[in-house]
Design an enzyme around this catalytic site. Structure first.
Site, PDB file in Angstrom:
ATOM      1  N   SER A 102      40.459  41.512  46.337  1.00  0.00           N
ATOM      2  CA  SER A 102      39.324  40.652  46.008  1.00  0.00           C
ATOM      3  C   SER A 102      39.685  39.171  46.089  1.00  0.00           C
ATOM      4  CB  SER A 102      38.810  40.973  44.606  1.00  0.00           C
ATOM      5  OG  SER A 102      39.827  40.777  43.649  1.00  0.00           O
ATOM      6  N   GLN A 104      39.925  36.099  44.148  1.00  0.00           N
ATOM      7  CA  GLN A 104      40.184  36.087  42.712  1.00  0.00           C
ATOM      8  C   GLN A 104      40.990  34.868  42.301  1.00  0.00           C
ATOM      9  OE1 GLN A 104      43.981  38.796  41.954  1.00  0.00           O
ATOM     10  NE2 GLN A 104      42.540  39.889  43.293  1.00  0.00           N
ATOM     11  N   HIS A 106      43.489  33.763  38.495  1.00  0.00           N
ATOM     12  CA  HIS A 106      43.971  34.203  37.193  1.00  0.00           C
ATOM     13  C   HIS A 106      43.873  33.047  36.205  1.00  0.00           C
ATOM     14  CE1 HIS A 106      45.310  37.662  39.377  1.00  0.00           C
ATOM     15  NE2 HIS A 106      46.140  36.944  40.107  1.00  0.00           N
ATOM     16  N   LYS A 129      48.590  34.294  34.057  1.00  0.00           N
ATOM     17  CA  LYS A 129      49.195  35.131  35.097  1.00  0.00           C
ATOM     18  C   LYS A 129      49.526  34.327  36.355  1.00  0.00           C
ATOM     19  CE  LYS A 129      48.407  39.431  37.670  1.00  0.00           C
ATOM     20  NZ  LYS A 129      47.368  40.338  38.201  1.00  0.00           N
ATOM     21  N   ARG A 294      37.235  37.893  39.381  1.00  0.00           N
ATOM     22  CA  ARG A 294      36.881  38.179  40.768  1.00  0.00           C
ATOM     23  C   ARG A 294      35.515  37.593  41.130  1.00  0.00           C
ATOM     24  NH1 ARG A 294      38.747  42.908  38.402  1.00  0.00           N
ATOM     25  NH2 ARG A 294      40.706  43.725  39.248  1.00  0.00           N
ATOM     26  N   LYS A 300      34.100  45.756  42.308  1.00  0.00           N
ATOM     27  CA  LYS A 300      34.296  45.615  40.868  1.00  0.00           C
ATOM     28  C   LYS A 300      33.466  44.459  40.307  1.00  0.00           C
ATOM     29  CE  LYS A 300      39.017  47.498  40.931  1.00  0.00           C
ATOM     30  NZ  LYS A 300      40.445  47.234  40.593  1.00  0.00           N
TER      31      LYS A 300
END
Length: 449
Positions: A102, A104, A106, A129, A294, A300
């Protein structure tokens, strides 16, 4: 050193069966595992994260125990590293990628704490992350926003793309890109442009995406007939469309740097930076978290408002490194991949030992660090003997042969190396190479790549 049994994750984007480096490592290192060709093996997890915790195989013990519990019960194995409750500060992974993950980013520590507090069912821990990717095979990724001049050129080359962004916002971005604005103004202008694209009405977005794809398909058909090469970026857009039809993330390569790396190359993704890994096999090391925000190329949950708010919107070419050479001589290569002093949770070392005319590699001394390390054997076979003390050196006798206490190493095995434990390693006589990677907390504090 203690053997570990590690979890694997199967996701739709993983490689099938033994095409996957994850499945190869797991099958070579675990006598009880057999890869299935119709299963997509995506990730090998090494560490203490509760979503895929490693277990310690206790010699002659009654059962396996969680790595977290072992470290909590054996503080001598953790040294000076911060290992609260037995949790390692990092996660270590191998990824095998057949199609794009995806789009994305963090969250940083503050936002991770907020997201976990308000939506723990989605954001399951409170940690940040930052991560580092090291390519094992040819690897493709989208990472970070392109230089503004490149992005602006795409609005000219792809009119369907430009139609999905407010023209006033594009003009404002062009003005700051020409040097009439400060860095903070450029970031805010880019945020507004990206937000305009991500928030464009769905019906209009799908219409323009379909028109662009149809135009590129016609263009590539003409190129094939003429024997001409296709543009890599255009080919990527068509590939993403085939994998994720009707997803506006298909056009995100026009925003993000498209990098293609050979084996041994690496980059760092800081918190709040957009990225998507596209294909290849990599080592990945990160702070111990599984938080992902995401916005595209995924079935998702998509949290578009959170991602648009959290991005730094820094732009520019991606910094790529081959690591720092710590030692290199005939048959031996030792490299350090550090994310920089601002990320204390992890760094990675790689060691390659090649067979010499004598039949096996010359012994190599890894000094060890003042904290626990995880070692994975990526290729080949060999032996390792523990040498206590963080400044371990091979004795004169060890330079000619390893003792009978040496532990056998072979592809797919994963080990815990306790704090202040050095290793004397050599490849075996039956293997051309021993290739291992070690992850541990950041003890070197090298400058950021």
């Amino acid at each position: 050193m203690l053997r570990l049994e590690c979890a694997i994750q199967t996701y739709d984007w993983g490689k099938p069966g033994l095409e996957s480096a994850v499945a190869q490592l797991k099958q070579e290192g675990d006598d009880h595992f057999e890869a299935q060709q119709d299963t997509r093996y995506a990730e090998l997890w090494m560490g203490t994260h509760p979503s895929g915790p490693s277990t310690v195989i206790v010699p002659a013990g009654p059962k396996k125990i969680l790595l977290k519990d072992y470290l909590d019960a054996h503080p001598e194995a953790t040294g000076s590293a911060s290992v609260a409750g037995g949790d390692l500060p990092f996660m270590f992974k191998v990824l095998s990628i057949a199609k794009a993950l995806s789009i994305q980013a963090h969250p940083d520590k503050r936002r991770a704490e907020e997201l976990h507090a308000t939506r723990p069912q989605v954001y399951k821990d409170a940690n940040h992350k930052p991560e580092m990717a090291i390519s094992l095979t040819p690897f493709e990724a989208l990472c970070g926003f392109r230089p503004l001049a490149e992005l602006l050129s795409h609005f000219s080359s792809f009119p369907e793309f430009k139609a999905l962004v407010d023209s006033d916002l594009v003009n404002a971005l062009a003005m700051v890109a020409e040097g009439s604005g400060k860095e903070v103004e450029a970031k805010e202008a880019l945020r507004k442009v990206f937000s305009s694209y991500m928030e464009a009405p769905e019906e209009r977005a799908m219409a323009e995406l379909s028109a662009l794809v149809a135009r590129l398909e016609r263009k590539q058909e003409i190129e094939r007939d003429a024997g001409e090469a296709h543009d890599p970026l255009e080919s990527l857009i068509l590939r993403l469309k085939a994998h994720y039809p009707g997803d506006r993330g298909v056009l995100c390569p026009l925003f993000l740097n498209y990098v293609r790396l050979g084996p041994g190359k690496a980059f760092v993704m800081e918190a709040n930076e957009p990225h998507a890994y596209l294909s290849g096999d990599i080592l990945e090391c990160m702070a111990c978290s599984d938080n992902v925000v995401r916005v595209g190329l995924t079935p998702k949950y998509r949290d578009v408002p959170t991602l648009l708010e959290m991005l730094t919107c820094a732009s520019g070419a991606m910094a790529v490194t081959e690591g720092e050479v710590l030692a290199k001589q005939e048959g031996q290569e030792h490299r350090l991949f550090s994310p920089g002093a601002s990320i204390p949770e992890f760094e990675v070392e790689t060691i390659k030992l090649e067979k010499t005319t004598g039949g096996c590699s010359a012994p190599f001394a890894w000094k060890g660090v003042d904290g626990p390390s995880l070692l994975v054997v990526l290729e080949g076979a060999g032996e390792a003997e523990e040498v206590r003390g963080s400044t371990a050196r091979l004795s004169a006798r060890r330079k000619t042969e390893l003792s009978e206490r040496a532990l056998s190493l072979h592809k797919g095995q994963v080990f815990l190396v306790p704090a202040n434990t050095g290793l004397a390693m050599t490849s075996s006589r039956t293997s051309q190479r021993l290739y291992v990677a070690l992850a541990h907390a950041n003890f070197h504090g090298c400058p950021a790549v």
